[in-house]
Write a protein that holds these residues in place. Structure first.
Motif, PDB file in Angstrom:
ATOM      1  N   GLU A 129       0.830  -1.211   0.000  1.00  0.00           N
ATOM      2  CA  GLU A 129       0.000   0.000   0.000  1.00  0.00           C
ATOM      3  C   GLU A 129       0.867   1.264   0.000  1.00  0.00           C
ATOM      4  N   ALA A 130       1.966   1.232   0.750  1.00  0.00           N
ATOM      5  CA  ALA A 130       2.882   2.383   0.770  1.00  0.00           C
ATOM      6  C   ALA A 130       3.505   2.575  -0.610  1.00  0.00           C
ATOM      7  N   GLY A 131       3.889   1.466  -1.253  1.00  0.00           N
ATOM      8  CA  GLY A 131       4.450   1.551  -2.600  1.00  0.00           C
ATOM      9  C   GLY A 131       3.435   2.073  -3.603  1.00  0.00           C
ATOM     10  N   PHE A 132       2.205   1.597  -3.510  1.00  0.00           N
ATOM     11  CA  PHE A 132       1.156   2.041  -4.423  1.00  0.00           C
ATOM     12  C   PHE A 132       0.888   3.535  -4.236  1.00  0.00           C
ATOM     13  N   ALA A 133       0.825   3.978  -2.979  1.00  0.00           N
ATOM     14  CA  ALA A 133       0.588   5.402  -2.701  1.00  0.00           C
ATOM     15  C   ALA A 133       1.723   6.262  -3.273  1.00  0.00           C
ATOM     16  N   ALA A 134       2.951   5.768  -3.141  1.00  0.00           N
ATOM     17  CA  ALA A 134       4.100   6.503  -3.687  1.00  0.00           C
ATOM     18  C   ALA A 134       4.034   6.550  -5.208  1.00  0.00           C
ATOM     19  N   LEU A 135       3.660   5.438  -5.834  1.00  0.00           N
ATOM     20  CA  LEU A 135       3.534   5.393  -7.287  1.00  0.00           C
ATOM     21  C   LEU A 135       2.433   6.343  -7.768  1.00  0.00           C
ATOM     22  N   GLN A 136       1.343   6.362  -7.056  1.00  0.00           N
ATOM     23  CA  GLN A 136       0.226   7.248  -7.382  1.00  0.00           C
ATOM     24  C   GLN A 136       0.672   8.715  -7.312  1.00  0.00           C
ATOM     25  N   ALA A 137       1.419   9.043  -6.255  1.00  0.00           N
ATOM     26  CA  ALA A 137       1.911  10.416  -6.091  1.00  0.00           C
ATOM     27  C   ALA A 137       2.879  10.778  -7.216  1.00  0.00           C
ATOM     28  N   PHE A 138       3.751   9.838  -7.587  1.00  0.00           N
ATOM     29  CA  PHE A 138       4.702  10.082  -8.680  1.00  0.00           C
ATOM     30  C   PHE A 138       3.954  10.332  -9.983  1.00  0.00           C
ATOM     31  N   LYS A 139       2.952   9.503 -10.284  1.00  0.00           N
ATOM     32  CA  LYS A 139       2.170   9.649 -11.524  1.00  0.00           C
ATOM     33  C   LYS A 139       1.465  10.996 -11.549  1.00  0.00           C
ATOM     34  N   GLU A 140       0.877  11.407 -10.431  1.00  0.00           N
ATOM     35  CA  GLU A 140       0.184  12.695 -10.370  1.00  0.00           C
ATOM     36  C   GLU A 140       1.152  13.854 -10.603  1.00  0.00           C
ATOM     37  N   GLN A 141       2.356  13.715 -10.072  1.00  0.00           N
ATOM     38  CA  GLN A 141       3.336  14.794 -10.167  1.00  0.00           C
ATOM     39  C   GLN A 141       4.029  14.835 -11.533  1.00  0.00           C
ATOM     40  N   HIS A 142       4.318  13.649 -12.111  1.00  0.00           N
ATOM     41  CA  HIS A 142       5.136  13.610 -13.330  1.00  0.00           C
ATOM     42  C   HIS A 142       4.366  13.177 -14.583  1.00  0.00           C
ATOM     43  N   GLY A 143       3.188  12.570 -14.387  1.00  0.00           N
ATOM     44  CA  GLY A 143       2.382  12.180 -15.535  1.00  0.00           C
ATOM     45  C   GLY A 143       2.819  10.902 -16.227  1.00  0.00           C
ATOM     46  N   HIS A 144       3.757  10.172 -15.659  1.00  0.00           N
ATOM     47  CA  HIS A 144       4.236   8.926 -16.263  1.00  0.00           C
ATOM     48  C   HIS A 144       4.765   7.996 -15.170  1.00  0.00           C
ATOM     49  N   PHE A 145       5.269   6.830 -15.583  1.00  0.00           N
ATOM     50  CA  PHE A 145       5.785   5.830 -14.634  1.00  0.00           C
ATOM     51  C   PHE A 145       7.277   5.555 -14.838  1.00  0.00           C
TER      52      PHE A 145
END
Length: 195
Positions: A129-145
């Motif tokens: 869940e912590a990893g998913f939340a971090a990934l979600q935040a990264f996507k929102e901030q940068h628009g990619h993975f």
């Protein structure tokens, strides 16, 4: 009483298995006292109470573990105790693991008390869940993975998290896969570039 002599020598009444003193099997004596506690004369029970006889060692051990967990939580701000963590010669990591393993055998009160400390029942799920939340935040901030090497959010090595998701895609629970796909997660960057 042999138990008084034991306490004088050791400072407590936690008699080890098979312990004998002056030919008396002190472990058996203690077990009989515990079993007959409710039927014994009040003055004898009081003498044993005054000695500090532990009537329920399982309860005492649980309370000791809980007290140590409270200390850990206060010092660290969480209950994610490392597996081999010891505090005051008490293996708290082992105790925490046992609580997780026997959750269905704990009392409602014990579960309530652990939950009040924000006890982590499933550390792997919490980590995901912590990893998913971090990934979600990264996507929102940068628009990619496309996560740069060593990139961390809230202590999560995001590049490592992404790599694990891709590697375990076929084994992961469908609910997790669905959540990643709803986020727009790209499983194979090469395919995404060719489209």
């Amino acid at each position: 009483l042999a138990l008084e002599a034991f306490k004088a020598r050791h400072g407590h009444c936690r008699v080890p298995g098979g312990y004998k003193l002056n030919g008396i099997n002190l472990e058996s004596f203690v077990l009989v006292q515990r079993r007959t506690r409710d039927e014994m004369p009040p003055d004898r029970r009081q003498r044993l109470d005054d000695l500090g006889l532990v009537w329920d060692p399982i309860y005492e051990q649980w309370e000791k573990g809980f007290a140590e967990l409270q200390v850990f939580q206060k010092e660290h701000g969480h209950c994610r105790v490392p597996d081999k963590y010891k505090i005051n010669d008490f293996n708290l990591g082992n105790w925490v693991g046992k609580q997780r393993a026997k959750r269905d055998r704990l009392s409602t009160e014990q579960i309530r008390r652990l939950d009040a400390l924000n006890f982590v029942w499933d550390p792997l799920a919490e980590r995901w869940e912590a990893g998913f939340a971090a990934l979600q935040a990264f996507k929102e901030q940068h628009g990619h993975f496309r996560v740069p090497s060593g990139f961390k959010i809230n202590g999560v090595n995001l590049q490592s998290f992404v790599a694990v998701q891709k590697r375990t895609r076929d084994q992961m629970p469908s609910e997790r896969k669905q959540r990643l796909e709803e986020l727009g997660f790209v499983w194979d960057v090469r395919l995404a570039r060719s489209i």
